[in-house]
Design a protein around this motif. Structure first.
Motif, PDB file in Angstrom:
ATOM      1  N   GLN A 165     109.100  34.648  55.559  1.00 61.07           N
ATOM      2  CA  GLN A 165     108.371  35.791  55.018  1.00 61.07           C
ATOM      3  C   GLN A 165     107.515  35.388  53.815  1.00 61.07           C
ATOM      4  N   LYS A 166     108.019  34.480  52.998  1.00 63.13           N
ATOM      5  CA  LYS A 166     107.233  33.990  51.864  1.00 63.13           C
ATOM      6  C   LYS A 166     105.967  33.291  52.357  1.00 63.13           C
ATOM      7  N   LEU A 167     106.077  32.515  53.419  1.00 60.67           N
ATOM      8  CA  LEU A 167     104.902  31.877  54.001  1.00 60.67           C
ATOM      9  C   LEU A 167     103.904  32.915  54.491  1.00 60.67           C
ATOM     10  N   LYS A 168     104.402  33.986  55.098  1.00 58.72           N
ATOM     11  CA  LYS A 168     103.529  35.000  55.681  1.00 58.72           C
ATOM     12  C   LYS A 168     102.893  35.894  54.633  1.00 58.72           C
ATOM     13  N   GLN A 169     103.453  35.955  53.444  1.00 57.53           N
ATOM     14  CA  GLN A 169     102.837  36.742  52.377  1.00 57.53           C
ATOM     15  C   GLN A 169     101.462  36.218  52.000  1.00 57.53           C
TER      16      GLN A 169
ATOM     17  N   VAL B 226      98.528  26.390  57.484  1.00 62.07           N
ATOM     18  CA  VAL B 226      99.607  25.986  58.385  1.00 62.07           C
ATOM     19  C   VAL B 226      99.983  27.171  59.280  1.00 62.07           C
ATOM     20  N   SER B 227     100.727  26.873  60.330  1.00 58.44           N
ATOM     21  CA  SER B 227     101.271  27.935  61.177  1.00 58.44           C
ATOM     22  C   SER B 227     102.792  27.825  61.141  1.00 58.44           C
ATOM     23  N   ALA B 228     103.466  28.960  61.341  1.00 53.87           N
ATOM     24  CA  ALA B 228     104.923  28.970  61.257  1.00 53.87           C
ATOM     25  C   ALA B 228     105.513  29.924  62.283  1.00 53.87           C
ATOM     26  N   VAL B 229     106.717  29.590  62.738  1.00 50.91           N
ATOM     27  CA  VAL B 229     107.488  30.485  63.588  1.00 50.91           C
ATOM     28  C   VAL B 229     108.867  30.654  62.962  1.00 50.91           C
ATOM     29  N   VAL B 230     109.521  31.758  63.290  1.00 52.06           N
ATOM     30  CA  VAL B 230     110.866  32.006  62.791  1.00 52.06           C
ATOM     31  C   VAL B 230     111.809  32.159  63.981  1.00 52.06           C
ATOM     32  N   LEU B 231     112.851  31.347  64.006  1.00 56.33           N
ATOM     33  CA  LEU B 231     113.899  31.434  65.023  1.00 56.33           C
ATOM     34  C   LEU B 231     115.065  32.165  64.378  1.00 56.33           C
ATOM     35  N   GLU B 232     115.402  33.345  64.904  1.00 58.23           N
ATOM     36  CA  GLU B 232     116.331  34.211  64.196  1.00 58.23           C
ATOM     37  C   GLU B 232     117.105  35.091  65.168  1.00 58.23           C
TER      38      GLU B 232
ATOM     39  N   GLY C 176      99.322  21.889  60.014  1.00 58.20           N
ATOM     40  CA  GLY C 176     100.655  21.574  60.504  1.00 58.20           C
ATOM     41  C   GLY C 176     101.423  22.785  61.006  1.00 58.20           C
ATOM     42  N   ARG C 177     102.506  22.501  61.718  1.00 54.54           N
ATOM     43  CA  ARG C 177     103.355  23.554  62.275  1.00 54.54           C
ATOM     44  C   ARG C 177     104.730  23.489  61.627  1.00 54.54           C
TER      45      ARG C 177
END
Length: 220
Positions: free
Chosen positions: A90-94, A103-109, A78-79
């Motif tokens: 950041q917790k996901l990327k750890q 899963v894959s994630a993006v951060v809108l910031e 999932g995305r």
């Protein structure tokens, strides 16, 4: 993260300058040339809160709980989109949360320090809710969207809601002040959860989570 301006601690100009120097050094040491993957660039806490941008990081327990919720609801492959919620991203990327590699994630910031995440970072200004790169963020392309509007106001949430509706296939997890419950229902048709998110700093405003799907957070 959000809180009223009255609650933002004031730092001296010298202290702010020292913090900025630290930020710049951190980014320069974590460029793509220094790391083989974006997931290794930052551990949670490596990027400090910037109160001037209304940033208030979640506690480690809360960031972990929210990351687990996102992974479970996104499903294998999932995305996930984290809108103004970089501490959970950041917790996901750890890679320490079970299932995060599936899963894959993006951060809108708005904070460009997170540009070290390269293609997974999208600059985001809530005042321009649909100024989004279509090649990276096709409409309705995320299985779940986590959003933590930077300000507790009707105007902010109404604009952020436009972004959320553009991104999500359906599932939305909103973290914001309890005082925003009426607007969470009005703009995104979200229900209040019993789960109480915590922050590293003690905030004056009570924070809550809101969802539009059957979530374990509803009865936590």
């Amino acid at each position: 993260m959000s809180d009223s301006d009255d609650d933002i601690p004031a730092l001296s100009a010298d202290t702010m300058a020292a913090l900025q120097e630290f930020y710049n050094d951190t980014i320069s040491k974590n460029t793509p040339a220094a790391s083989s993957s974006s997931s290794a660039m930052f551990a949670v806490g490596a990027v400090e809160e910037d109160w001037g941008m209304s940033q208030f990081w979640y506690s480690d327990d809360t960031a972990t709980r929210l990351a687990e919720e996102l992974i479970r609801e996104a499903g294998e492959g999932g995305r996930i989109a984290c809108v103004s919620a970089p501490s959970v991203y950041q917790k996901l990327k750890q890679g320490v949360v079970e299932g995060s590699d599936g899963v894959s994630a993006v951060v809108l910031e708005y904070d460009r320090r997170f540009a070290v995440y390269e293609q997974e970072f999208v600059f985001y200004d809530y005042k321009e809710p649909l100024a989004l790169p279509g090649e990276l963020l096709p409409p309705q392309s995320f299985d779940i969207v986590l959003v933590d509007p930077p300000y507790l106001s009707e105007e902010c949430l109404s604009k952020v809601a436009q972004t959320v509706k553009y991104l999500t296939k359906g599932k939305v997890l909103l973290c914001t002040g309890a005082i925003m419950e009426e607007y969470a229902k009005r703009f995104l048709d979200l229900k209040l959860c019993s789960f109480l998110p915590k922050h590293n700093k003690c905030l004056a405003n009570e924070f809550r989570c809101f969802v539009n799907y059957p979530s374990q957070l509803l009865s936590s």
